[in-house]
Design a protein around this motif. Structure first.
Motif, PDB file in Angstrom:
ATOM      1  N   UNK A 446       0.828  -1.210   0.000  1.00 55.66           N
ATOM      2  CA  UNK A 446       0.000   0.000   0.000  1.00 55.66           C
ATOM      3  C   UNK A 446       0.863   1.261   0.000  1.00 55.66           C
ATOM      4  N   UNK A 447       2.003   1.200   0.660  1.00 58.96           N
ATOM      5  CA  UNK A 447       2.912   2.350   0.724  1.00 58.96           C
ATOM      6  C   UNK A 447       3.433   2.702  -0.672  1.00 58.96           C
ATOM      7  N   UNK A 448       3.947   1.716  -1.405  1.00 57.70           N
ATOM      8  CA  UNK A 448       4.464   2.001  -2.745  1.00 57.70           C
ATOM      9  C   UNK A 448       3.357   2.444  -3.697  1.00 57.70           C
ATOM     10  N   UNK A 449       2.172   1.850  -3.547  1.00 58.96           N
ATOM     11  CA  UNK A 449       1.040   2.244  -4.388  1.00 58.96           C
ATOM     12  C   UNK A 449       0.629   3.690  -4.104  1.00 58.96           C
ATOM     13  N   UNK A 450       0.676   4.091  -2.838  1.00 64.27           N
ATOM     14  CA  UNK A 450       0.339   5.472  -2.479  1.00 64.27           C
ATOM     15  C   UNK A 450       1.318   6.445  -3.139  1.00 64.27           C
ATOM     16  N   UNK A 451       2.606   6.171  -3.031  1.00 66.27           N
ATOM     17  CA  UNK A 451       3.598   7.062  -3.631  1.00 66.27           C
ATOM     18  C   UNK A 451       3.415   7.158  -5.143  1.00 66.27           C
ATOM     19  N   UNK A 452       3.128   6.056  -5.780  1.00 65.02           N
ATOM     20  CA  UNK A 452       2.940   6.086  -7.229  1.00 65.02           C
ATOM     21  C   UNK A 452       1.660   6.824  -7.601  1.00 65.02           C
ATOM     22  N   UNK A 453       0.613   6.601  -6.837  1.00 64.40           N
ATOM     23  CA  UNK A 453      -0.682   7.218  -7.123  1.00 64.40           C
ATOM     24  C   UNK A 453      -0.616   8.745  -6.997  1.00 64.40           C
ATOM     25  N   UNK A 454       0.189   9.227  -6.054  1.00 64.61           N
ATOM     26  CA  UNK A 454       0.237  10.669  -5.795  1.00 64.61           C
ATOM     27  C   UNK A 454       1.600  11.268  -6.157  1.00 64.61           C
ATOM     28  N   UNK A 455       2.289  10.636  -7.074  1.00 67.07           N
ATOM     29  CA  UNK A 455       3.635  11.083  -7.445  1.00 67.07           C
ATOM     30  C   UNK A 455       3.645  12.528  -7.917  1.00 67.07           C
ATOM     31  N   UNK A 456       2.680  12.930  -8.716  1.00 69.18           N
ATOM     32  CA  UNK A 456       2.676  14.289  -9.256  1.00 69.18           C
ATOM     33  C   UNK A 456       2.599  15.332  -8.145  1.00 69.18           C
ATOM     34  N   UNK A 457       1.774  15.075  -7.135  1.00 66.76           N
ATOM     35  CA  UNK A 457       1.597  16.034  -6.039  1.00 66.76           C
ATOM     36  C   UNK A 457       2.817  16.040  -5.125  1.00 66.76           C
ATOM     37  N   UNK A 458       3.407  14.874  -4.897  1.00 64.30           N
ATOM     38  CA  UNK A 458       4.483  14.744  -3.910  1.00 64.30           C
ATOM     39  C   UNK A 458       5.864  15.001  -4.485  1.00 64.30           C
ATOM     40  N   UNK A 459       5.971  15.103  -5.798  1.00 66.77           N
ATOM     41  CA  UNK A 459       7.286  15.190  -6.447  1.00 66.77           C
ATOM     42  C   UNK A 459       8.103  16.381  -5.970  1.00 66.77           C
ATOM     43  N   UNK A 460       7.466  17.470  -5.619  1.00 65.19           N
ATOM     44  CA  UNK A 460       8.196  18.656  -5.189  1.00 65.19           C
ATOM     45  C   UNK A 460       8.596  18.656  -3.732  1.00 65.19           C
ATOM     46  N   UNK A 470      13.155   5.594  -4.931  1.00 62.63           N
ATOM     47  CA  UNK A 470      13.071   4.144  -4.727  1.00 62.63           C
ATOM     48  C   UNK A 470      11.823   3.581  -5.406  1.00 62.63           C
ATOM     49  N   UNK A 471      10.729   4.315  -5.328  1.00 64.74           N
ATOM     50  CA  UNK A 471       9.493   3.877  -5.955  1.00 64.74           C
ATOM     51  C   UNK A 471       9.662   3.772  -7.475  1.00 64.74           C
ATOM     52  N   UNK A 472      10.315   4.769  -8.062  1.00 63.86           N
ATOM     53  CA  UNK A 472      10.508   4.746  -9.522  1.00 63.86           C
ATOM     54  C   UNK A 472      11.429   3.596  -9.933  1.00 63.86           C
ATOM     55  N   UNK A 473      12.424   3.336  -9.126  1.00 65.07           N
ATOM     56  CA  UNK A 473      13.321   2.212  -9.420  1.00 65.07           C
ATOM     57  C   UNK A 473      12.582   0.884  -9.376  1.00 65.07           C
ATOM     58  N   UNK A 474      11.707   0.745  -8.389  1.00 66.56           N
ATOM     59  CA  UNK A 474      10.883  -0.473  -8.299  1.00 66.56           C
ATOM     60  C   UNK A 474       9.985  -0.604  -9.526  1.00 66.56           C
ATOM     61  N   UNK A 475       9.402   0.525  -9.923  1.00 67.45           N
ATOM     62  CA  UNK A 475       8.482   0.518 -11.078  1.00 67.45           C
ATOM     63  C   UNK A 475       9.216   0.128 -12.360  1.00 67.45           C
ATOM     64  N   UNK A 476      10.411   0.675 -12.527  1.00 68.06           N
ATOM     65  CA  UNK A 476      11.203   0.346 -13.712  1.00 68.06           C
ATOM     66  C   UNK A 476      11.615  -1.116 -13.707  1.00 68.06           C
ATOM     67  N   UNK A 477      11.956  -1.615 -12.489  1.00 67.45           N
ATOM     68  CA  UNK A 477      12.326  -3.017 -12.386  1.00 67.45           C
ATOM     69  C   UNK A 477      11.183  -3.936 -12.703  1.00 67.45           C
ATOM     70  N   UNK A 478       9.979  -3.532 -12.273  1.00 68.45           N
ATOM     71  CA  UNK A 478       8.791  -4.345 -12.551  1.00 68.45           C
ATOM     72  C   UNK A 478       8.432  -4.319 -14.029  1.00 68.45           C
TER      73      UNK A 478
END
Length: 479
Positions: A446-460, A470-478
């Motif tokens: 749920x933690x990684x899904x939250x970061x991905x879901x709200x990446x645009x808002x949290x990016x700054x 770390x989330x983006x690295x996981x996503x690229x690996x997947x």
């Protein structure tokens, strides 16, 4: 005739209205419809009603005239106050200002409708006068709790050595917030409460009148008089303060209290005052790291939340992440919990239903964390905390839940969302059999899904830059 209204959350041993020689009668209102407005935990209702009845009895023993609206009258607060005003021919009403909006305005409107003059006393639940906290927040449009805390220390002289903090450090976080060792640490129990006739009667009445509310009144466990609250505080200082700082963020599945004081239920209704709490902890020989950590919670965090509530009324309506999910019934009933509810959440939820309490890190990093990861609407979460916790009132819950816990304000109260996966919870509480189990848990997913879901808002948010990387690295690996 001048009367004083003693509000439920203002059960002071020395209420300032007692010093007014013109006050002839003292009013207490137990509003059953008000307690039914939300499904409040029964322990919260017992605490407030029993505390009021004990205060009323003490005043009667002092020869004061007391008038009461009881639960059995089944009146709203407004109807109860109007009955007292009419029946006892009140010409002037005095009460202590309430920190929750808009209590003072409503009482004043009732008085105006009946031609009653008003006299509002300063709020005594806090160390900082209203005008001073309002001025500080007006001067700090982007406030930080640490700055507020330093101001409080300098303003009050608490833990100060001239112009410098005692120990030459403002905080001792580096020495505090350790996980609890698996062995070798003895955790003192809380004092055992015995019910007197008044509390026993309230317990029976609450269980009968509010059968669908969370909790069982027969398991009530808190002090209800200033004397008992002071004794409770003394036990904390003698037995648990020394280890409070070190383990203030620790969790343990079978230990709901650890080294916490558990004084907020009493402090938030006037059974204890900030002055006496600070005096009790600062006159000890407990380690400075523990004393400072505790003082920070009382004169820093608590008063900062009250200031935020006053300065930012918009916090009641914010929803920066646009979260809309509704809370399921089991959050209120405590029954039929989903089989996939994470172990930490299930464990803490069960003890909240039992006692109406969980310590601060469980509220923030177990319950609040899970609520945010699951996308529940922040106002739904706030209402739940208000209902289920014995120490919860708008002035503290709105900024704490809407801001710090649910990040609904986008970063005003706290500079980042307080979210984590299972690794942090495992480090501080050993909730799963192993670190790998924590890593593989639904909490971590749920933690990684939250970061991905709200990446645009949290990016700054610079405080989340590593987690997002770390989330983006996981996503690229997947991929």
């Amino acid at each position: 005739m001048k009367a004083a209204l003693i509000l439920a959350t203002q059960q002071f041993a020395a209420h300032p209205a007692l010093a007014d020689d013109d006050v002839e009668e003292f009013f207490f209102i137990e509003s059953a419809p008000r307690f039914a407005k939300l499904p409040y935990h029964r322990h919260k209702i017992v605490l407030l009603v029993s505390a009021m009845r004990h205060t009323a009895r003490r005043l009667e023993e002092q020869g004061r005239t007391v008038r009461r609206i009881t639960l059995a009258d089944d009146l709203t607060f407004r109807a109860g106050l109007e009955r007292l005003i009419r029946k006892h021919r009140v010409t002037e009403l005095v009460w202590m200002s309430d920190p929750n909006r808009p209590v003072d305005e409503r009482i004043a409107a009732i008085c105006a409708a009946h031609g009653v003059e008003t006299d509002i006393l300063p709020d005594g639940l806090f160390l900082t006068p209203e005008e001073e906290v309002d001025e500080w927040f007006a001067e700090h449009p982007a406030p930080l709790m640490e700055d507020f805390y330093h101001w409080q220390r300098r303003r009050t002289g608490i833990l100060m050595d001239g112009g410098r903090p005692v120990g030459r450090r403002w905080n001792f976080d580096a020495d505090n917030r350790k996980p609890l060792p698996r062995k070798g640490v003895e955790i003192p129990p809380l004092p055992v409460r015995e019910y007197d006739v008044i509390t026993s009667a309230v317990i029976a009445e609450v269980d009968e009148r509010f059968p669908d509310h969370p909790g069982s009144a027969t398991q009530f466990w808190l002090p209800v008089t200033p004397e008992a609250a002071r004794a409770w505080l003394e036990v904390f200082v003698a037995e648990r303060l020394a280890d409070f700082g070190r383990y203030e963020d620790a969790m343990k599945a079978d230990e709901p209290f650890l080294f916490h004081a558990v004084i907020s239920p009493m402090l938030n209704i006037g059974l204890l005052t900030v002055d006496e709490v600070i005096a009790a902890v600062t006159r000890t020989d407990a380690p400075l790291a523990s004393v400072e950590g505790f003082v920070r919670q009382v004169i820093g965090w608590r008063e900062y939340m009250r200031g935020m509530y006053r300065a930012h009324p918009e916090l009641e309506r914010v929803n920066a992440l646009h979260l809309e999910s509704r809370l399921e019934k089991y959050w209120y009933s405590g029954r039929r919990l989903p089989s996939d509810l994470p172990v930490p959440v299930r464990t803490v939820l069960e003890r909240v239903h039992r006692r109406g309490y969980a310590h601060h890190i469980e509220r923030l990093m177990v319950l609040g964390n899970w609520f945010l990861l699951q996308g529940y609407a922040p106002r739904e979460v706030n209402a739940w905390f208000l209902a289920l916790f014995v120490d919860a009132y708008d002035w503290v819950m709105v900024p704490n839940v809407m801001g710090m816990s649910q990040f609904a304000d986008g970063g005003l109260v706290a500079t980042k969302p307080y979210v984590s996966g299972g690794a942090y919870l495992q480090k501080m509480g050993s909730w799963w059999p192993s670190a790998q189990d924590a890593k593989d848990s639904v909490f971590t997913d749920a933690y990684w899904e939250f970061l991905e879901r709200h990446e645009d808002v949290l990016a700054g948010n610079h405080r989340l830059s590593l987690a997002l990387a770390q989330m983006r690295k996981r996503r690229e690996g997947a991929g």
